[in-house]
Write a protein that holds these residues in place. Structure first.
Motif, short mmCIF file in Angstrom:
data_model
loop_
_atom_site.label_atom_id
_atom_site.label_comp_id
_atom_site.label_asym_id
_atom_site.label_seq_id
_atom_site.Cartn_x
_atom_site.Cartn_y
_atom_site.Cartn_z
N ALA A 1 0.84 -1.19 0.00
CA ALA A 1 0.00 0.00 0.00
C ALA A 1 0.88 1.25 0.00
CB ALA A 1 -0.90 0.01 1.24
N PRO A 2 0.38 2.36 -0.51
CA PRO A 2 1.14 3.61 -0.42
C PRO A 2 1.43 3.94 1.04
CG PRO A 2 -1.13 4.03 -1.08
CD PRO A 2 -0.94 2.56 -1.14
N THR A 3 2.58 4.58 1.28
CA THR A 3 3.04 4.84 2.64
C THR A 3 3.41 6.30 2.82
OG1 THR A 3 3.90 2.58 2.86
CG2 THR A 3 4.79 4.24 4.37
N THR A 4 2.99 6.87 3.94
CA THR A 4 3.39 8.23 4.30
C THR A 4 3.95 8.22 5.72
OG1 THR A 4 2.66 10.55 4.38
CG2 THR A 4 1.13 8.91 5.25
N THR A 5 4.74 9.22 6.04
CA THR A 5 5.33 9.33 7.38
C THR A 5 4.66 10.45 8.15
OG1 THR A 5 7.47 8.49 6.61
CG2 THR A 5 7.45 9.72 8.68
N LEU A 6 4.15 10.12 9.34
CA LEU A 6 3.56 11.13 10.21
C LEU A 6 4.58 11.63 11.23
CD1 LEU A 6 0.92 12.62 10.94
CD2 LEU A 6 0.50 10.82 12.62
N ILE A 7 5.37 10.71 11.78
CA ILE A 7 6.40 11.08 12.75
C ILE A 7 7.71 10.44 12.32
CG2 ILE A 7 7.17 10.94 15.15
CD1 ILE A 7 4.23 10.70 15.97
N VAL A 8 8.75 11.25 12.20
CA VAL A 8 10.08 10.73 11.88
C VAL A 8 10.90 10.72 13.16
CG1 VAL A 8 10.98 13.00 11.21
CG2 VAL A 8 12.09 10.94 10.38
N LYS A 9 11.63 9.63 13.40
CA LYS A 9 12.34 9.49 14.67
C LYS A 9 13.59 10.38 14.73
CE LYS A 9 12.39 5.91 17.16
NZ LYS A 9 12.44 4.48 17.56
N ASP A 10 13.70 11.14 15.79
CA ASP A 10 14.91 11.89 16.11
C ASP A 10 15.03 11.88 17.63
OD1 ASP A 10 16.82 13.92 16.79
OD2 ASP A 10 16.57 14.77 14.79
N ARG A 11 15.93 11.05 18.13
CA ARG A 11 16.05 10.83 19.57
C ARG A 11 16.60 12.04 20.31
NH1 ARG A 11 17.28 6.17 16.81
NH2 ARG A 11 16.24 4.26 17.49
N VAL A 12 17.31 12.91 19.61
CA VAL A 12 17.91 14.08 20.24
C VAL A 12 16.94 15.25 20.31
CG1 VAL A 12 19.77 15.80 20.07
CG2 VAL A 12 20.24 13.39 19.58
N TYR A 13 16.21 15.48 19.22
CA TYR A 13 15.38 16.68 19.11
C TYR A 13 13.88 16.39 19.16
CZ TYR A 13 19.64 19.20 18.05
OH TYR A 13 20.89 19.76 18.12
N GLY A 14 13.48 15.37 19.89
CA GLY A 14 12.06 15.12 20.08
C GLY A 14 11.32 14.87 18.78
N HIS A 15 11.93 14.07 17.90
CA HIS A 15 11.33 13.70 16.61
C HIS A 15 11.10 14.92 15.72
CE1 HIS A 15 11.10 10.00 18.71
NE2 HIS A 15 10.06 10.35 19.45
N ASN A 16 12.00 15.87 15.80
CA ASN A 16 11.92 17.07 14.96
C ASN A 16 13.30 17.36 14.38
OD1 ASN A 16 11.27 19.44 13.71
ND2 ASN A 16 11.01 20.63 15.57
N PRO A 17 13.72 16.60 13.34
CA PRO A 17 15.07 16.75 12.80
C PRO A 17 15.37 18.10 12.18
CG PRO A 17 13.77 15.27 11.44
CD PRO A 17 12.98 15.53 12.68
N ILE A 18 14.34 18.90 11.91
CA ILE A 18 14.60 20.22 11.34
C ILE A 18 15.40 21.08 12.32
CG2 ILE A 18 12.53 21.45 12.16
CD1 ILE A 18 12.31 22.63 9.30
N LYS A 19 15.32 20.75 13.62
CA LYS A 19 16.10 21.49 14.62
C LYS A 19 17.60 21.32 14.39
CE LYS A 19 12.83 21.78 18.46
NZ LYS A 19 12.61 21.46 19.89
N THR A 20 17.99 20.12 13.93
CA THR A 20 19.41 19.89 13.61
C THR A 20 19.85 20.83 12.51
OG1 THR A 20 19.14 17.56 14.15
CG2 THR A 20 21.09 18.16 12.89
N LEU A 21 19.04 20.94 11.46
CA LEU A 21 19.39 21.79 10.33
C LEU A 21 19.42 23.25 10.75
CD1 LEU A 21 17.14 20.05 7.64
CD2 LEU A 21 19.51 19.56 8.24
#
Length: 203
Positions: free
Chosen positions: A177-197
């Motif tokens: 089935a088609p797949t989308t991501t609701l939450i991406v894992k980021d253990r450092v930034y509370g699942h918000n990798p944009i903070k790294t960038l």
């Protein structure tokens, strides 16, 4: 690699967004890969592709022009596409979030099917992975089983909630089935990798 060595990585314009061909730099992929980038046929030849693009275009805003949250977008998209059965592949650490999402989907008339990452209770050692305490049972994530379970029950759409990087790749590869991501894992930034960038940009 040659042509793409620069291109979008160093672009400082919004020429593609504005359709300003003359303002595009010489190494813009729109110019040097025009046979790929200017090809509209994939969106015109396949009905499902065309419908996904149409629904995706309507998804960000509700009928009053108000922005939708990602969860609201998911509900709208699923309904507009005619999807009923929604698989939720979640990390065990996000079981509460997965169950809350399931409740939201049910309230909206959709059928959620949950699959935890530790399905099968397979020990690390059983697939030749090392562990700190060899004598202690530790189950490994099982993204292939998650995807194949959804394949078995024939979900219409699958949603990833915090699967580990790599495990999400295996899940997507196996999913029918088609797949989308609701939450991406980021253990450092509370699942918000944009903070790294943002941190890197800020210096």
């Amino acid at each position: 690699m040659g042509k793409m060595k620069t291109g979008c990585r160093y672009c400082k314009t919004t020429a593609n967004f504005k359709g300003n061909f003359n303002a595009m730099p010489p190494n813009c992929p729109t110019k040097i890969y025009s046979e790929i980038t200017k090809n509209k046929q994939p969106y015109l030849e396949d009905e499902i592709t065309a419908k996904i693009m149409q629904v995706a275009d309507q998804t960000p805003f509700d009928e009053k022009g108000k922005l939708r949250s990602r969860v609201e977008e998911l509900v709208f998209f699923a309904k507009e596409m005619g999807y009923k059965k929604i698989g939720i592949a979640f990390c065990v650490t996000l079981i509460n979030e997965a169950q809350k999402l399931a409740a939201i989907l049910e309230k909206e008339g959709l059928t959620p099917i949950l699959a935890c990452c530790r399905l099968g209770a397979i020990d690390y050692s059983e697939i030749r992975l090392p562990k700190k305490n060899p004598e202690k049972f530790v189950s490994i994530c099982n993204p292939i089983a998650q995807a194949r379970l959804f394949n078995e029950v024939k979900t219409d759409l699958n949603v990833i909630l915090g699967l580990c990087l790599g495990h999400d790749i295996l899940f997507t590869r196996e999913s029918q089935a088609p797949t989308t991501t609701l939450i991406v894992k980021d253990r450092v930034y509370g699942h918000n990798p944009i903070k790294t960038l943002a941190k890197i940009i800020e210096g």
